[in-house]
Design a protein around this motif. Structure first.
Motif, PDB file in Angstrom:
ATOM      1  N   GLU A  62       0.960  -1.314   0.006  1.00  0.00           N
ATOM      2  CA  GLU A  62       0.108   0.390  -0.531  1.00  0.00           C
ATOM      3  C   GLU A  62       0.903   0.989   0.336  1.00  0.00           C
ATOM      4  N   PHE A  63       1.746   0.893   0.419  1.00  0.00           N
ATOM      5  CA  PHE A  63       2.831   2.114   0.816  1.00  0.00           C
ATOM      6  C   PHE A  63       3.717   3.049  -0.476  1.00  0.00           C
ATOM      7  N   ASP A  64       3.977   1.530  -1.126  1.00  0.00           N
ATOM      8  CA  ASP A  64       4.379   2.512  -2.665  1.00  0.00           C
ATOM      9  C   ASP A  64       3.584   2.371  -3.732  1.00  0.00           C
ATOM     10  N   ALA A  65       2.116   2.091  -3.332  1.00  0.00           N
ATOM     11  CA  ALA A  65       1.167   2.720  -4.313  1.00  0.00           C
ATOM     12  C   ALA A  65       0.557   3.896  -4.215  1.00  0.00           C
ATOM     13  N   LYS A  66       0.777   4.078  -3.076  1.00  0.00           N
ATOM     14  CA  LYS A  66       0.394   5.674  -2.133  1.00  0.00           C
ATOM     15  C   LYS A  66       1.514   5.826  -2.966  1.00  0.00           C
ATOM     16  N   MET A  67       2.661   6.302  -2.924  1.00  0.00           N
ATOM     17  CA  MET A  67       3.429   6.553  -3.539  1.00  0.00           C
ATOM     18  C   MET A  67       3.406   6.892  -4.887  1.00  0.00           C
ATOM     19  N   GLN A  68       2.753   6.120  -5.606  1.00  0.00           N
ATOM     20  CA  GLN A  68       2.927   5.922  -7.789  1.00  0.00           C
ATOM     21  C   GLN A  68       1.907   7.081  -7.455  1.00  0.00           C
ATOM     22  N   HIS A  89      -9.372  10.650 -15.564  1.00  0.00           N
ATOM     23  CA  HIS A  89      -8.388  10.117 -15.313  1.00  0.00           C
ATOM     24  C   HIS A  89      -7.732  10.465 -13.220  1.00  0.00           C
ATOM     25  N   LEU A  90      -7.776  12.074 -13.308  1.00  0.00           N
ATOM     26  CA  LEU A  90      -7.216  12.407 -12.229  1.00  0.00           C
ATOM     27  C   LEU A  90      -8.310  11.861 -10.700  1.00  0.00           C
ATOM     28  N   ALA A  91      -9.357  11.982 -11.458  1.00  0.00           N
ATOM     29  CA  ALA A  91     -11.198  11.242 -10.619  1.00  0.00           C
ATOM     30  C   ALA A  91     -10.146   9.900 -10.287  1.00  0.00           C
ATOM     31  N   ALA A  92      -9.908   9.235 -11.007  1.00  0.00           N
ATOM     32  CA  ALA A  92      -9.342   7.587 -11.144  1.00  0.00           C
ATOM     33  C   ALA A  92      -8.529   7.811  -9.690  1.00  0.00           C
ATOM     34  N   VAL A  93      -7.502   8.480  -9.937  1.00  0.00           N
ATOM     35  CA  VAL A  93      -6.617   8.835  -8.996  1.00  0.00           C
ATOM     36  C   VAL A  93      -7.162   8.735  -7.300  1.00  0.00           C
ATOM     37  N   LEU A  94      -7.713   9.538  -7.692  1.00  0.00           N
ATOM     38  CA  LEU A  94      -8.322  10.415  -6.380  1.00  0.00           C
ATOM     39  C   LEU A  94      -9.264   8.595  -5.576  1.00  0.00           C
ATOM     40  N   ASN A  95      -9.575   8.273  -6.294  1.00  0.00           N
ATOM     41  CA  ASN A  95     -10.957   7.153  -6.388  1.00  0.00           C
ATOM     42  C   ASN A  95      -9.592   6.043  -5.162  1.00  0.00           C
ATOM     43  N   ASN A  96      -8.577   6.029  -6.385  1.00  0.00           N
ATOM     44  CA  ASN A  96      -7.644   5.104  -6.131  1.00  0.00           C
ATOM     45  C   ASN A  96      -7.111   4.860  -4.392  1.00  0.00           C
ATOM     46  N   LEU A  97      -6.512   6.256  -4.326  1.00  0.00           N
ATOM     47  CA  LEU A  97      -5.479   7.226  -3.141  1.00  0.00           C
ATOM     48  C   LEU A  97      -7.227   6.842  -2.088  1.00  0.00           C
ATOM     49  N   GLY A  98      -8.395   7.335  -2.081  1.00  0.00           N
ATOM     50  CA  GLY A  98      -9.414   6.809  -1.077  1.00  0.00           C
ATOM     51  C   GLY A  98      -8.765   5.508  -0.685  1.00  0.00           C
ATOM     52  N   VAL A  99      -9.180   4.476  -1.418  1.00  0.00           N
ATOM     53  CA  VAL A  99      -9.205   2.787  -1.467  1.00  0.00           C
ATOM     54  C   VAL A  99      -7.520   2.264  -1.546  1.00  0.00           C
ATOM     55  N   THR A 100      -6.542   3.153  -0.825  1.00  0.00           N
ATOM     56  CA  THR A 100      -5.043   2.977  -0.495  1.00  0.00           C
ATOM     57  C   THR A 100      -5.246   3.060   0.981  1.00  0.00           C
ATOM     58  N   MET A 109      -4.820   1.262   4.512  1.00  0.00           N
ATOM     59  CA  MET A 109      -3.316   1.544   5.342  1.00  0.00           C
ATOM     60  C   MET A 109      -4.220   2.161   6.447  1.00  0.00           C
ATOM     61  N   GLY A 110      -5.179   2.150   7.205  1.00  0.00           N
ATOM     62  CA  GLY A 110      -5.785   2.136   7.818  1.00  0.00           C
ATOM     63  C   GLY A 110      -5.980   3.679   8.376  1.00  0.00           C
ATOM     64  N   GLU A 111      -5.938   4.545   7.337  1.00  0.00           N
ATOM     65  CA  GLU A 111      -6.226   5.635   7.373  1.00  0.00           C
ATOM     66  C   GLU A 111      -7.609   6.286   6.824  1.00  0.00           C
ATOM     67  N   PRO A 112      -8.623   5.920   7.729  1.00  0.00           N
ATOM     68  CA  PRO A 112     -10.517   6.065   6.903  1.00  0.00           C
ATOM     69  C   PRO A 112     -10.492   7.532   6.216  1.00  0.00           C
ATOM     70  N   GLU A 113     -10.177   8.540   7.441  1.00  0.00           N
ATOM     71  CA  GLU A 113     -10.118  10.143   7.873  1.00  0.00           C
ATOM     72  C   GLU A 113      -9.372  10.580   6.025  1.00  0.00           C
ATOM     73  N   LYS A 114      -8.419   9.808   5.917  1.00  0.00           N
ATOM     74  CA  LYS A 114      -7.280  10.635   4.685  1.00  0.00           C
ATOM     75  C   LYS A 114      -8.618  10.005   3.970  1.00  0.00           C
ATOM     76  N   ALA A 115      -8.890   8.562   3.378  1.00  0.00           N
ATOM     77  CA  ALA A 115      -9.619   8.077   2.928  1.00  0.00           C
ATOM     78  C   ALA A 115     -11.244   9.408   2.358  1.00  0.00           C
ATOM     79  N   LEU A 116     -11.520   9.117   3.617  1.00  0.00           N
ATOM     80  CA  LEU A 116     -12.599  10.311   2.975  1.00  0.00           C
ATOM     81  C   LEU A 116     -12.318  10.855   2.895  1.00  0.00           C
ATOM     82  N   ALA A 124     -20.301   4.954  -6.884  1.00  0.00           N
ATOM     83  CA  ALA A 124     -19.784   4.196  -6.876  1.00  0.00           C
ATOM     84  C   ALA A 124     -18.671   4.927  -5.706  1.00  0.00           C
ATOM     85  N   SER A 125     -18.655   6.331  -5.487  1.00  0.00           N
ATOM     86  CA  SER A 125     -17.711   7.061  -4.631  1.00  0.00           C
ATOM     87  C   SER A 125     -19.219   7.345  -4.011  1.00  0.00           C
ATOM     88  N   CYS A 126     -20.281   7.423  -3.292  1.00  0.00           N
ATOM     89  CA  CYS A 126     -20.329   7.460  -2.710  1.00  0.00           C
ATOM     90  C   CYS A 126     -20.807   6.303  -1.925  1.00  0.00           C
TER      91      CYS A 126
END
Length: 578
Positions: free
Chosen positions: A187-193, A215-226, A230-237, A264-266
């Motif tokens: 997850e950490f490496d994914a987050k950095m990319q 693509h910007l929206a997709a990256v933001l979504n995947n950062l939410g997942v990541t 990683m146990g950071e739900p507030e950052k995910a939100l 899906a985002s909601c």
């Protein structure tokens, strides 16, 4: 009228400009018959290959490019032209024969690399693009080692190219690397990319490159997942919220395309809120998702009905957790009906979903039965369980979810078949007593505790007269008498203590805590011999938790003294047990 070779080419080019691809291909093929040398044939086959690609005819495109490549020799074809042909061939082979696609991309890459070694830096974009294409093929093969290697190689060269086109490709490479690291649970490496891709896409959008906004929206979504992983739900939100904002902008341009992403985002935000036990927030976001999925399912039922069913199921779970059982039942029933229809068409895919909702409804029926003692819930539950058992029996236990549901089905079936009115009635009483005990524990005032303990004894007395043979009930009543007797002692009501303790049920095995409180009562009423006899009995006894009555009695005397109660014989008792 026969046209010359040049006239045929001119005619074909005009048709091409008019976007009449089929007719232009026909004329190019006629021109091919008039070609005077291999160089002209190479050119025509190359053009035909590109036209067939535009026409979505990969088989003919492949034949044309291979023909062109067969004419490509040192005399009429330079290495760069050959590399471009190899890339075109590889692009067609990607979906047919990935080994050949890789072979051709590698051959092209070697040519571009050689050109760069010769100082021809203008070929760097071609080399970087070929590396990216190689990475994509390996990624499709799930060969993540080589995919990562070629993505990183592409990024290294894209970093030297300033044009926005290459920034977009570089961002794409970072994004795909993030996806691979996500698959590998790094997850950490994914987050950095993803963060690197995000920075590039944000710059491009600020520069007016709105084509990359999806693509910007997709990256933001995947950062939410990541961040959630990683146990950071507030950052995910935070990132899900940004993705939602982007998708809402995109819906203004292409509503039908991006509205599912809004849903899906909601839904994702709702799930994170539920994991944080913020159930009102969870209900709010998942309700929005359900509203959208409801519209989508009307238009494209094959695609979106199962998403709608899942949203309804989750709303049922959230309301159930909030003890809004009526509302939960409504959502479970709606989800169950949809999942039943889906399972009728695709049982292997949707039977487990149907059974999951049915078992949640069974759990709800259990809660309703135990609270209302209404056996209609027993009949409803058993009917559902029969259906669930029939469906699950068709599947092996190799899937953990199936195995777990079979276990739940067995448990609930046994429960509903065995449950009777007496058990339910007493479970309700024990539930009330649990709440009263919590009230007792919440105060330090013995008089306040006494009020609640009297209520407990009264409840148990009433049920003891109704269910005279229930052994657990007799034990609970004896414990209640012991506890009430102790509170009467602490409040200096010794006669009441004696009365309640002597009135306690006689159990096959004596309740030593009751004898202990009776000994204290004899002592405080100056019946020393009776007290001494009971204390002697308790000397080597332990309670159910393994605690010695020697320790309990000494502690009891300290509590009584702190309540302002004293007796001359306390000293003797302390010496006896010290």
């Amino acid at each position: 009228m026969n046209l010359s070779f040049e006239e045929q080419l001119q005619h074909a080019n005009v048709l091409l400009q008019e976007n009449d691809l089929e007719k232009s291909i026909e004329i190019y093929l006629e021109a091919l018959q008039l070609a005077r040398n291999d160089q002209e044939r190479l050119h025509l086959y190359s053009v035909l290959g590109k036209l067939y690609q535009k026409m979505k005819n990969p088989k003919e495109a492949l034949t044309a490019f291979e023909k062109a490549l067969s004419f490509c020799n040192e005399e009429i074809c330079n290495l760069v032209e050959k590399a471009l042909l190899l890339n075109n061939l590889a692009a067609i082979y990607v979906d047919w024969d990935r080994a050949k696609a890789i072979e051709n991309y590698k051959a092209a890459s070697e040519i571009f690399s050689y050109q760069m070694e010769e100082g021809k830096v203008e070929f760097m974009p071609h080399f970087a693009n070929t590396q990216l294409a190689l990475a994509e093929v390996y990624n499709k093969k799930n060969d993540y080692y080589f995919a990562k290697k070629h993505y990183k190689e592409a990024i290294k060269y894209y970093e030297h190219l300033a044009e926005s086109t290459y920034q977009g490709l570089r961002a794409s490479a970072h994004y795909q690397l993030g996806n691979i690291y996500t698959e590998e649970f790094y997850e950490f490496d994914a987050k950095m990319q993803y963060l690197k891709a995000l920075s590039l896409y944000e710059d491009l959008v600020k520069g007016g490159e709105n084509a990359v906004r999806p693509h910007l929206a997709a990256v933001l979504n995947n950062l939410g997942v990541t961040f959630n992983a990683m146990g950071e739900p507030e950052k995910a939100l935070e990132y899900y919220d940004k993705a939602l904002a982007e998708y809402e902008i995109l819906t203004k341009e292409a509503f039908d395309v991006f509205q599912p992403y809004v849903a899906a985002s909601c839904n994702s935000m709702g799930i994170v809120h539920s994991e944080l036990k913020q159930l009102d927030g969870a209900i709010n976001f998942v309700s929005k998702a359900v509203e959208i999925y409801n519209d989508l399912a009307d238009k494209r039922p094959q695609e979106f009905t199962h998403y709608l069913a899942t949203g309804l199921h989750n709303l049922g779970l959230f309301h159930f957790e909030l003890k809004h059982r009526h509302k939960a039942a409504e959502y479970f029933h709606q989800a169950l009906e949809l999942r039943k229809r889906l399972a009728a068409e695709q049982p292997e895919n949707f039977d487990p979903d149907y059974c999951a909702t049915a078992l949640n409804l069974v759990e709800l029926y259990q809660a309703e039965l135990e609270e209302k003692v209404d056996f209609i819930y027993r009949e409803k539950a058993l009917s559902l369980l029969t259906d669930v058992e029939k469906r699950l029996s068709q599947y092996e236990d190799h899937r953990p979810v199936i195995k777990n549901m079979k276990g739940d089905c067995t448990f609930y079936t046994a429960y509903f078949n065995a449950v009777d009115e007496e058990q339910l009635d007493l479970n309700l009483v024990y539930s009330i007593i649990k709440s009263l005990n919590e009230e007792i524990d919440s105060t330090i005032d013995p008089m306040e505790k006494l009020v609640y303990q009297k209520e407990i004894k009264s409840l148990l007395n009433s049920k003891s007269e109704q269910y005279t043979q229930n052994s657990r009930l007799q034990m609970e009543l004896a414990i209640a008498c012991s506890n009430l007797g102790w509170l009467y002692l602490r409040t200096k009501q010794y006669d009441q203590s004696m009365e309640v303790l002597q009135d306690a049920p006689q159990l096959p095995n004596p309740l030593w805590s009751l004898k202990c409180n009776l000994a204290h009562t004899y002592l405080l009423k100056d019946e020393w011999e009776k007290a001494q006899t009971l204390y002697a009995e308790l000397r080597n006894r332990v309670n159910g938790e393994g605690k010695s009555f020697q320790e309990i009695i000494l502690n009891d005397l300290n509590v009584l003294e702190s309540d302002g109660i004293d007796h001359p014989n306390f000293i003797q008792i302390k010496s006896l047990f010290t």
